[in-house]
Scaffold this active site. Structure first.
Site, PDB file in Angstrom:
ATOM      1  N   GLY A 169     -18.841  21.795 -79.449  1.00  0.00           N
ATOM      2  CA  GLY A 169     -18.676  23.205 -79.095  1.00  0.00           C
ATOM      3  C   GLY A 169     -17.337  23.719 -79.610  1.00  0.00           C
ATOM      4  N   GLY A 170     -16.842  24.732 -78.930  1.00  0.00           N
ATOM      5  CA  GLY A 170     -15.575  25.337 -79.348  1.00  0.00           C
ATOM      6  C   GLY A 170     -14.423  24.357 -79.335  1.00  0.00           C
ATOM      7  N   GLY A 404      -8.028  26.831-117.732  1.00  0.00           N
ATOM      8  CA  GLY A 404      -7.396  27.297-116.502  1.00  0.00           C
ATOM      9  C   GLY A 404      -6.929  26.125-115.652  1.00  0.00           C
ATOM     10  CB  ALA A 405      -8.380  22.785-115.053  1.00  0.00           C
TER      11      ALA A 405
HETATM   12  C1  HXC Z   1     -18.050  18.599 -66.496  1.00  0.00           C
HETATM   13  C2  HXC Z   1     -18.895  16.770 -67.560  1.00  0.00           C
HETATM   14  C3  HXC Z   1     -18.888  17.448 -68.781  1.00  0.00           C
HETATM   15  C4  HXC Z   1     -18.412  18.782 -68.801  1.00  0.00           C
HETATM   16  C5  HXC Z   1     -19.646  15.487 -69.121  1.00  0.00           C
HETATM   17  N1  HXC Z   1     -19.389  15.561 -67.813  1.00  0.00           N
HETATM   18  N2  HXC Z   1     -19.342  16.626 -69.732  1.00  0.00           N
HETATM   19  N3  HXC Z   1     -18.481  17.345 -66.435  1.00  0.00           N
HETATM   20  N4  HXC Z   1     -17.990  19.314 -67.632  1.00  0.00           N
HETATM   21  N5  HXC Z   1     -18.349  19.488 -69.925  1.00  0.00           N
HETATM   22  C6  HXC Z   1     -19.565  14.525 -66.836  1.00  0.00           C
HETATM   23  C7  HXC Z   1     -21.036  14.229 -66.598  1.00  0.00           C
HETATM   24  O1  HXC Z   1     -21.564  15.113 -65.652  1.00  0.00           O
HETATM   25  C8  HXC Z   1     -20.995  12.816 -66.073  1.00  0.00           C
HETATM   26  O2  HXC Z   1     -20.615  12.844 -64.722  1.00  0.00           O
HETATM   27  C9  HXC Z   1     -19.841  12.214 -66.832  1.00  0.00           C
HETATM   28  O3  HXC Z   1     -19.055  13.318 -67.308  1.00  0.00           O
HETATM   29  C10 HXC Z   1     -20.272  11.409 -68.016  1.00  0.00           C
HETATM   30  O4  HXC Z   1     -21.214  12.168 -68.740  1.00  0.00           O
HETATM   31  P1  HXC Z   1     -22.619  11.582 -69.220  1.00  0.00           P
HETATM   32  O5  HXC Z   1     -23.462  12.739 -69.554  1.00  0.00           O
HETATM   33  O6  HXC Z   1     -23.121  10.597 -68.216  1.00  0.00           O
HETATM   34  O7  HXC Z   1     -22.193  10.781 -70.514  1.00  0.00           O
HETATM   35  P2  HXC Z   1     -22.992  10.610 -71.850  1.00  0.00           P
HETATM   36  O8  HXC Z   1     -24.417  10.252 -71.587  1.00  0.00           O
HETATM   37  O9  HXC Z   1     -22.188   9.689 -72.687  1.00  0.00           O
HETATM   38  O10 HXC Z   1     -23.010  12.045 -72.542  1.00  0.00           O
HETATM   39  C11 HXC Z   1     -21.778  12.610 -72.971  1.00  0.00           C
HETATM   40  C12 HXC Z   1     -22.017  14.083 -73.349  1.00  0.00           C
HETATM   41  C13 HXC Z   1     -22.714  14.799 -72.187  1.00  0.00           C
HETATM   42  C14 HXC Z   1     -22.900  14.138 -74.599  1.00  0.00           C
HETATM   43  C15 HXC Z   1     -20.662  14.691 -73.683  1.00  0.00           C
HETATM   44  O11 HXC Z   1     -21.994  14.540 -70.997  1.00  0.00           O
HETATM   45  C16 HXC Z   1     -22.784  16.256 -72.377  1.00  0.00           C
HETATM   46  O12 HXC Z   1     -23.644  16.762 -73.107  1.00  0.00           O
HETATM   47  N6  HXC Z   1     -21.906  16.977 -71.668  1.00  0.00           N
HETATM   48  C17 HXC Z   1     -21.914  18.421 -71.696  1.00  0.00           C
HETATM   49  C18 HXC Z   1     -21.371  18.904 -72.994  1.00  0.00           C
HETATM   50  C19 HXC Z   1     -21.198  20.380 -72.995  1.00  0.00           C
HETATM   51  O13 HXC Z   1     -22.176  21.135 -73.078  1.00  0.00           O
HETATM   52  N7  HXC Z   1     -19.938  20.810 -72.809  1.00  0.00           N
HETATM   53  C20 HXC Z   1     -19.615  22.181 -72.787  1.00  0.00           C
HETATM   54  C21 HXC Z   1     -19.525  22.580 -74.241  1.00  0.00           C
HETATM   55  S1  HXC Z   1     -18.996  24.199 -74.437  1.00  0.00           S
HETATM   56  P3  HXC Z   1     -21.356  11.908 -63.643  1.00  0.00           P
HETATM   57  O14 HXC Z   1     -20.545  12.102 -62.410  1.00  0.00           O
HETATM   58  O15 HXC Z   1     -22.728  12.421 -63.563  1.00  0.00           O
HETATM   59  O16 HXC Z   1     -21.295  10.541 -64.191  1.00  0.00           O
HETATM   60  C22 HXC Z   1     -17.395  24.004 -74.670  1.00  0.00           C
HETATM   61  C23 HXC Z   1     -16.760  25.280 -74.900  1.00  0.00           C
HETATM   62  C24 HXC Z   1     -15.400  25.112 -75.411  1.00  0.00           C
HETATM   63  O17 HXC Z   1     -16.843  22.992 -74.637  1.00  0.00           O
HETATM   64  C25 HXC Z   1     -15.001  26.450 -75.856  1.00  0.00           C
HETATM   65  C26 HXC Z   1     -13.664  26.481 -76.460  1.00  0.00           C
HETATM   66  C27 HXC Z   1     -13.433  27.799 -77.072  1.00  0.00           C
END
Ligand code: HXC
Length: 510
Positions: A169-170, A404-405
């Site tokens: 993501g971002g 040019g290069a």
């Molecule tokens: C809160 C999160 C989290 C998040 C993971 N966790 N990402 N908690 N916010 N963004 C937590 C999970 O709930 C889980 O908690 C623990 O971390 C481990 O995650 P798992 O999913 O069990 O691990 P894994 O299977 O390895 O998968 C990793 C992952 C997945 C692919 C990163 O967790 C995932 O898709 N997370 C969400 C990603 C996402 O959409 N992020 C937001 C993106 S937008 P528990 O307690 O259940 O074990 C963004 C915007 C930024 O980032 C903008 C900037 C401008």
């Protein structure tokens, strides 16, 4: 006092356990080190000074009040690499997936601010699920605070990102604005939208690895500057890399004097260039033979191989090398190679690193793919970067420098300080055959005449002497003396002073 000391110990132990033993084991099972283990590999033994170990998030929504872990998923502070200060943050995937909360972002911003005050690099170890979803906009604000600091620090202190897990993501845009990105193969990935979103929007089926793994970014996209097999190799690689860098934009490059004499004569270079001007050879052989102790840290080795970039030392001081690679696409400049080299030239210029340019370029790559892709604009980036840069520039024309290069590759006309040519140099508007076929179009079907005229053209331009008459090169040197002549030039240029006119900033063709 004793009570407090015990409490301190207890709290530290809790913080050091991060998300708990079970999650640490899971991290290890994936072949990954924990955030703290990584810092012990990256930094000199016992040099790490940790900050903000007791910081906790303040979110109470979605059951978060019960989910506080001291440190809030990122380990921050400073330490040394071979005795020189670096600031670090290392995201802890075992704590809420290393997700970024307002407090987590605040810790990162604190080290960035201090690094700017003292003038030391920031190294970020990224392993995070992105914005802490429970915190919503507060987390986005945290990212933006980091982005703003990345931009303010750009060109002031070196910023290095190591991707050691998810970065999606971002969140990718903070590493993207740092100077260098290194990735770990098979366990790290970066993308703006993941495979599921890609499937929904474009109906493409692609794995995490294919979409944003280390191989993808170090070969196809060029987003990553290097990739390594595992955490330990990556961190050791970055230690080696940091040794080449000055700590900030006001410092001179670090020096490491070796036993490698600047007067070393490298006889074997006299036979490096094949007799046939169209036969390729490996430019990396030349680089390794002229730099100190054959120590060359190549950047983006598997992306846009027609140009080679990287850091080395000559006469003890760091230099940036930019070299056309005749073994790939005959060393042509194209979109990817121009962009790759342009950004590197600007990095070197920002951090006082002299640039050694090794030229063997038959021109820009022709074709609709290049024109439609904007080679005009992208090629101009490299031209702009070389023309703008004020650090010492030493250029060696090894073989072809066409069209040019020729101008672009740190020519005399772009304020090249010292421009050498080997006897094999051919400095011309284009290759002899192509030139003759245009000037003497009427003879095109007369092979004999064409070949006589080609020979004539070759005699006149396909050598270094015409450019020598004009003073466009400073000397024709024997290949075996290349190291010595460059080292002497760099020593002479140590006190070079050159300033561009004042302006808010130029307008590089982005
Ligand atoms: C809160 C999160 C989290 C998040 C993971 N966790 N990402 N908690 N916010 N963004 C937590 C999970 O709930 C889980 O908690 C623990 O971390 C481990 O995650 P798992 O999913 O069990 O691990 P894994 O299977 O390895 O998968 C990793 C992952 C997945 C692919 C990163 O967790 C995932 O898709 N997370 C969400 C990603 C996402 O959409 N992020 C937001 C993106 S937008 P528990 O307690 O259940 O074990 C963004 C915007 C930024 O980032 C903008 C900037 C401008």
């Amino acid at each position: 006092m004793k009570e407090i000391a015990l409490e301190l110990e207890r709290r530290r132990a809790a913080a050091e356990l991060g998300g708990g033993q079970e999650r640490i084991d899971a991290q290890h099972q994936r072949g990954k080190l924990t955030a703290r283990e990584r810092l012990t590999v990256l930094l000199d033994a016992d040099s790490f000074e940790e900050w903000d170990i007791f910081v906790e998030h303040r979110c109470t929504d979605f059951g978060m009040a019960d989910k506080t872990v001291p440190g809030d998923g990122v380990v921050t502070g400073y330490g040394t690499i071979n005795g020189r200060d670096v600031f670090v943050f290392s995201q802890d995937f075992t704590v809420l997936g290393g997700s970024l909360s307002e407090a987590h972002a605040g810790k990162i911003c604190k080290v960035m601010d201090q690094a700017m005050k003292v003038g030391a690099p920031v190294i970020g170890l990224n392993d995070s699920g992105g914005a802490r979803i429970q915190e919503g906009i507060d987390s986005l604000a945290g990212y933006a605070e980091i982005f703003q600091r990345n931009v303010m620090a750009s060109g002031v202190i070196p910023q290095i990102s190591i991707i050691m897990g998810p970065c999606a993501g971002g969140a990718v845009y903070s590493p993207a604005m740092t100077d260098f990105i290194f990735m770990v193969r098979d366990t790290s990935y970066m993308y703006v939208t993941g495979p599921e979103v890609v499937k929904t929007v474009t109906h493409e089926s692609v794995t995490h690895e294919e979409l944003g793994g280390a191989v993808t970014h170090s070969t196809r996209s060029g987003v990553a500057d290097g990739s390594f097999d595992n955490d330990v190799e990556t961190l050791i690689g970055v230690r080696r890399f940091v040794d080449f860098l000055p700590s900030n934009n006001r410092e001179k490059v670090p020096r490491r004097d070796s036993g490698d004499s600047v007067e070393r004569v490298e006889q074997s270079l006299d036979t490096l260039v094949p007799n046939n001007p169209n036969t390729p050879y490996d430019m990396k052989e030349l680089i390794l033979k002229i730099v100190d102790e054959r120590d060359f840290f190549e950047l983006q080795p598997d992306h846009a191989g027609n140009i080679v970039i990287g850091l080395a030392r000559m006469g003890g001081g760091t230099i940036g090398v930019v070299a056309n690679q005749p073994a790939v696409l005959a060393g042509c400049l194209d979109i990817q190679s121009s962009v790759k080299a342009a950004r590197f030239v600007r990095f070197c210029d920002a951090f006082n690193i002299p640039i050694v340019t090794l030229v063997d370029v038959p021109g820009f790559l022709p074709g609709t793919k290049q024109e439609y892709g904007g080679i005009i604009k992208h090629g101009a980036k490299l031209l702009y970067a070389y023309a703008e840069c004020t650090v010492p520039k030493v250029t060696v024309i090894v073989r072809k420098a066409y069209g040019g290069a020729y101008d672009v590759m740190a020519s005399k006309h772009l304020r090249g300080d010292i421009n050498f040519a080997w006897p094999s140099a051919e400095i011309a508007v284009m290759g002899p055959k192509g030139a003759v076929e245009i000037i003497f179009r009427e003879d095109r079907d007369d092979e004999e005449r064409i070949s006589a005229r080609t020979e004539d053209y070759r005699q006149k331009f396909a050598n270094p002497f015409y450019a020598g008459h004009r003073g466009f090169i400073d000397d024709v040197i024997l290949p075996r003396h290349t190291r010595t002549r460059i080292c002497r030039s760099l020593r002479m240029l140590e006190r070079k002073q050159l300033k561009n006119p004042w302006r808010k900033h130029g307008n590089i063709p982005l």
